[in-house]
Motif scaffolding. Structure first.
Motif, PDB file in Angstrom:
ATOM      1  N   GLN A  88      -7.120 -16.365 -72.299  1.00 30.21           N
ATOM      2  CA  GLN A  88      -7.243 -17.796 -71.961  1.00 30.21           C
ATOM      3  C   GLN A  88      -8.149 -18.021 -70.751  1.00 30.21           C
ATOM      4  N   ARG A  91     -11.966 -17.354 -78.491  1.00 30.04           N
ATOM      5  CA  ARG A  91     -11.998 -18.310 -77.372  1.00 30.04           C
ATOM      6  C   ARG A  91     -13.387 -18.409 -76.745  1.00 30.04           C
ATOM      7  N   GLY A 115     -14.975  -1.440 -72.214  1.00 28.02           N
ATOM      8  CA  GLY A 115     -14.219  -0.697 -71.202  1.00 28.02           C
ATOM      9  C   GLY A 115     -12.745  -1.014 -71.334  1.00 28.02           C
ATOM     10  N   LEU A 122      -8.890  -0.916 -69.035  1.00 30.45           N
ATOM     11  CA  LEU A 122      -8.227  -0.688 -67.737  1.00 30.45           C
ATOM     12  C   LEU A 122      -7.440   0.622 -67.720  1.00 30.45           C
ATOM     13  N   LEU A 123      -7.243   1.225 -68.904  1.00 33.51           N
ATOM     14  CA  LEU A 123      -6.521   2.496 -68.958  1.00 33.51           C
ATOM     15  C   LEU A 123      -7.449   3.685 -68.750  1.00 33.51           C
ATOM     16  N   ALA A 167      -7.716  -8.932 -66.727  1.00 36.74           N
ATOM     17  CA  ALA A 167      -7.069  -8.186 -67.816  1.00 36.74           C
ATOM     18  C   ALA A 167      -5.663  -7.769 -67.415  1.00 36.74           C
ATOM     19  N   ALA A 168      -4.743  -7.880 -68.371  1.00 38.64           N
ATOM     20  CA  ALA A 168      -3.364  -7.449 -68.135  1.00 38.64           C
ATOM     21  C   ALA A 168      -2.585  -7.509 -69.437  1.00 38.64           C
ATOM     22  N   GLN A 169      -1.483  -6.784 -69.481  1.00 38.88           N
ATOM     23  CA  GLN A 169      -0.439  -7.060 -70.487  1.00 38.88           C
ATOM     24  C   GLN A 169       0.317  -8.204 -69.828  1.00 38.88           C
ATOM     25  N   LYS A 204       2.863  -6.695 -61.334  1.00 39.67           N
ATOM     26  CA  LYS A 204       1.949  -7.598 -60.612  1.00 39.67           C
ATOM     27  C   LYS A 204       2.103  -7.447 -59.095  1.00 39.67           C
ATOM     28  N   LEU A 236      -1.425 -17.141 -58.758  1.00 38.11           N
ATOM     29  CA  LEU A 236      -1.510 -18.334 -59.604  1.00 38.11           C
ATOM     30  C   LEU A 236      -0.181 -18.612 -60.294  1.00 38.11           C
ATOM     31  N   ASN A 242       1.934 -20.808 -63.287  1.00 35.57           N
ATOM     32  CA  ASN A 242       1.628 -20.952 -64.728  1.00 35.57           C
ATOM     33  C   ASN A 242       0.508 -21.969 -64.943  1.00 35.57           C
ATOM     34  N   HIS A 243      -0.480 -21.558 -65.719  1.00 30.13           N
ATOM     35  CA  HIS A 243      -1.524 -22.517 -66.095  1.00 30.13           C
ATOM     36  C   HIS A 243      -1.799 -22.367 -67.584  1.00 30.13           C
TER      37      HIS A 243
HETATM   38  P1  NAP Z   1      -4.174 -13.420 -71.608  1.00 30.47           P
HETATM   39  O1  NAP Z   1      -4.614 -14.609 -72.370  1.00 30.47           O
HETATM   40  O2  NAP Z   1      -2.968 -12.672 -72.046  1.00 30.47           O
HETATM   41  O3  NAP Z   1      -5.409 -12.397 -71.545  1.00 30.47           O
HETATM   42  C1  NAP Z   1      -5.249 -11.069 -71.134  1.00 30.47           C
HETATM   43  C2  NAP Z   1      -6.564 -10.341 -71.292  1.00 30.47           C
HETATM   44  O4  NAP Z   1      -6.401  -8.975 -70.864  1.00 30.47           O
HETATM   45  C3  NAP Z   1      -7.083 -10.263 -72.738  1.00 30.47           C
HETATM   46  O5  NAP Z   1      -8.472 -10.494 -72.703  1.00 30.47           O
HETATM   47  C4  NAP Z   1      -6.791  -8.836 -73.141  1.00 30.47           C
HETATM   48  O6  NAP Z   1      -7.664  -8.322 -74.112  1.00 30.47           O
HETATM   49  C5  NAP Z   1      -7.045  -8.127 -71.816  1.00 30.47           C
HETATM   50  N1  NAP Z   1      -6.495  -6.779 -71.752  1.00 30.47           N
HETATM   51  C6  NAP Z   1      -5.198  -6.414 -71.973  1.00 30.47           C
HETATM   52  N2  NAP Z   1      -5.079  -5.077 -71.823  1.00 30.47           N
HETATM   53  C7  NAP Z   1      -6.298  -4.587 -71.490  1.00 30.47           C
HETATM   54  C8  NAP Z   1      -6.793  -3.302 -71.199  1.00 30.47           C
HETATM   55  N3  NAP Z   1      -6.027  -2.208 -71.237  1.00 30.47           N
HETATM   56  N4  NAP Z   1      -8.102  -3.179 -70.867  1.00 30.47           N
HETATM   57  C9  NAP Z   1      -8.916  -4.257 -70.857  1.00 30.47           C
HETATM   58  N5  NAP Z   1      -8.506  -5.507 -71.138  1.00 30.47           N
HETATM   59  C10 NAP Z   1      -7.201  -5.674 -71.453  1.00 30.47           C
HETATM   60  O7  NAP Z   1      -3.939 -13.799 -70.061  1.00 30.47           O
HETATM   61  P2  NAP Z   1      -4.391 -15.110 -69.246  1.00 30.47           P
HETATM   62  O8  NAP Z   1      -3.342 -16.153 -69.411  1.00 30.47           O
HETATM   63  O9  NAP Z   1      -5.815 -15.413 -69.531  1.00 30.47           O
HETATM   64  O10 NAP Z   1      -4.223 -14.582 -67.743  1.00 30.47           O
HETATM   65  C11 NAP Z   1      -5.280 -13.900 -67.092  1.00 30.47           C
HETATM   66  C12 NAP Z   1      -4.703 -13.046 -65.973  1.00 30.47           C
HETATM   67  O11 NAP Z   1      -3.995 -13.862 -65.066  1.00 30.47           O
HETATM   68  C13 NAP Z   1      -3.697 -11.986 -66.431  1.00 30.47           C
HETATM   69  O12 NAP Z   1      -3.837 -10.889 -65.562  1.00 30.47           O
HETATM   70  C14 NAP Z   1      -2.353 -12.641 -66.211  1.00 30.47           C
HETATM   71  O13 NAP Z   1      -1.350 -11.657 -66.027  1.00 30.47           O
HETATM   72  C15 NAP Z   1      -2.646 -13.421 -64.943  1.00 30.47           C
HETATM   73  N6  NAP Z   1      -1.876 -14.634 -64.727  1.00 30.47           N
HETATM   74  C16 NAP Z   1      -1.819 -15.575 -65.708  1.00 30.47           C
HETATM   75  C17 NAP Z   1      -1.143 -16.770 -65.449  1.00 30.47           C
HETATM   76  C18 NAP Z   1      -1.092 -17.856 -66.489  1.00 30.47           C
HETATM   77  O14 NAP Z   1      -0.261 -18.758 -66.323  1.00 30.47           O
HETATM   78  N7  NAP Z   1      -1.950 -17.841 -67.495  1.00 30.47           N
HETATM   79  C19 NAP Z   1      -0.563 -16.979 -64.191  1.00 30.47           C
HETATM   80  C20 NAP Z   1      -0.670 -15.989 -63.227  1.00 30.47           C
HETATM   81  C21 NAP Z   1      -1.345 -14.824 -63.493  1.00 30.47           C
HETATM   82  P3  NAP Z   1      -7.320  -8.346 -75.704  1.00 30.47           P
HETATM   83  O15 NAP Z   1      -7.929  -9.601 -76.233  1.00 30.47           O
HETATM   84  O16 NAP Z   1      -7.982  -7.117 -76.191  1.00 30.47           O
HETATM   85  O17 NAP Z   1      -5.826  -8.311 -75.845  1.00 30.47           O
END
Ligand code: NAP
Ligand code: F7E
Length: 324
Positions: A15, A45, A58, A60-61, A82-84, A154, A177, A179-180
């Motif tokens: 996202q 997206r 690339g 992250l592992l 990037a994150a789970q 985190k 951050l 929730n967004h």
């Molecule tokens: P998201 O939609 O779940 O996107 C996560 C991204 O990480 C995806 O592009 C995913 O790729 C990638 N990824 C997962 N494992 C990876 C790996 N081993 N190596 C490389 N890429 C990997 O998350 P988001 O909502 O955009 O959030 C972005 C970041 O902000 C995350 O770190 C999340 O934990 C953090 N965060 C989010 C919020 C929120 O409310 N959205 C709030 C605070 C912090 P794939 O497409 O291949 O799965």
């Protein structure tokens, strides 16, 4: 002539990655997005920007892949998104979550440190670190008490970023951050689960929506507003950590009420509480204090809670009607 700014975004397929890429391109950046190898690339997206960004491979592992990416693209800024990131999954896959969401940060910081420690680094920290909150509202000095393996991972990512800043004098920041959300939010997160099902119910494709804890409260903002804060953090005189939030909190129930009403429905006729969606340990209440970001970065949220809910429902209704 000024050197072009070059941003590397990990998690570009998620996202936030898509909104950040759009924002940086509008601001004259060259953008590379790191993607991991999967059997089918998920670039949905990125429809609007795919022809203007560079996709690099690339994970992250895998630290060698990260060193290569940083060396070859030579970014001036790295955004580690990037994150789970799904809290529920973190109980089923705690070790994997720690490997990606915690240790992955060290691997990327090391890649930057080894290749070029002058590169500016953003870490996506989370309000989930506050968990069982020690004070209300939460600010940059509130102690952490995470309630899930995700939150714990985190906290590690947050402190290793602070540590590399202090140990190696790197320009490294953590954005805490809250929730967004947006129409691009994954379907597993509660807001999008609601808006998506509201649309299906409206068109007669479903009757009910099964949810967990309706009383959980979150500080929900719009993702498009939040990516600007990431960029602002990397463009100050000094690297610091900031809370990014709206300063308002609302329950899942309130989200349902507004979302269903937008579609002319009453949530009480459709929402069913289902214990399978309760968590082993819940984060009951989050509300951030964005004062430091408001004053120091000149950042403020622009989309209100009601506007956000309605934006998500309208988008899902449009998509759903297009598919009928
Ligand atoms: P998201 O939609 O779940 O996107 C996560 C991204 O990480 C995806 O592009 C995913 O790729 C990638 N990824 C997962 N494992 C990876 C790996 N081993 N190596 C490389 N890429 C990997 O998350 P988001 O909502 O955009 O959030 C972005 C970041 O902000 C995350 O770190 C999340 O934990 C953090 N965060 C989010 C919020 C929120 O409310 N959205 C709030 C605070 C912090 P794939 O497409 O291949 O799965
Ligand atoms: O849950 C409750 C659930 O999964 C919000 C991630 O981006 O934000 C996100 O984490 C609340 C929780 O987000 C359902 O129990 C009720 O209290 O949408 P969520 P999250 O766990 O807050 C933080 C800041 C991040 O960093 C994370 O990466 O809603 N809830 N019923 C439900 N949640 C879900 N998913 N599904 C339900 O059916």
């Amino acid at each position: 002539m000024t050197t072009p700014k070059r941003a590397l975004i990990t998690g570009i397929t998620g996202q936030d990655g898509s909104y950040l890429a759009e924002f940086l391109l509008q601001n004259g950046y060259e953008v590379a997005g790191m993607v991991r190898r999967t059997s089918g690339l998920n670039l949905e997206r990125l429809g609007g920007v795919l022809d203007r960004i560079k996709i690099v491979s690339g994970d992250l592992l895998d630290v060698a892949s990260l060193v290569d990416v940083v060396k070859n693209f030579a970014p001036t800024e790295v955004y580690n998104l990037a994150a789970q990131s799904f809290v529920t999954t973190s109980w089923n896959q705690p070790e994997f979550t720690a490997d990606v969401t915690a240790l992955g940060v060290t691997r990327l910081l090391d890649a930057v440190r080894i290749v070029n420690p002058e590169v500016r680094f953003y870490q996506a920290s989370s309000s989930e670190m506050f968990g069982k909150v020690r004070e209300v509202p939460q600010n940059e000095l509130t102690p952490f008490h995470p309630r899930s393996p995700y939150g714990v991972a985190k906290v590690y990512g947050h402190w290793i970023t602070v540590n590399y800043r202090e140990s190696f004098d790197m320009y490294a920041c953590s954005g805490i951050l809250f929730n967004h959300e947006s129409p691009r939010r994954g379907l597993e997160f509660v807001t999008r689960k609601i808006s998506h099902q509201v649309a299906r119910i409206k068109f007669g494709l479903a009757k009910e929506l099964r949810l967990g804890n309706l009383d959980a409260k979150r500080d929900w903002g719009f993702a498009g507003d939040y990516v600007k804060a990431m960029w602002l953090m990397l463009n100050q005189d000094r690297p610091e950590d900031y809370v990014i939030a709206t300063g308002e909190t609302h329950s899942v129930r309130e989200f349902c009420e507004i979302a269903f009403a937008r579609a002319g429905l009453n949530y009480e006729n459709h929402v069913i509480v289902d214990e399978q969606f309760f968590r082993p340990a819940e984060v009951d209440l989050l509300i951030g204090d964005p004062k430091k970001a408001n004053d120091g970065l000149g950042w403020k949220t622009e989309v209100s809670f009601v506007e956000l809910v309605e934006m998500m429902v309208d988008s899902d209704i449009k998509d759903c009607s297009g598919r009928l």
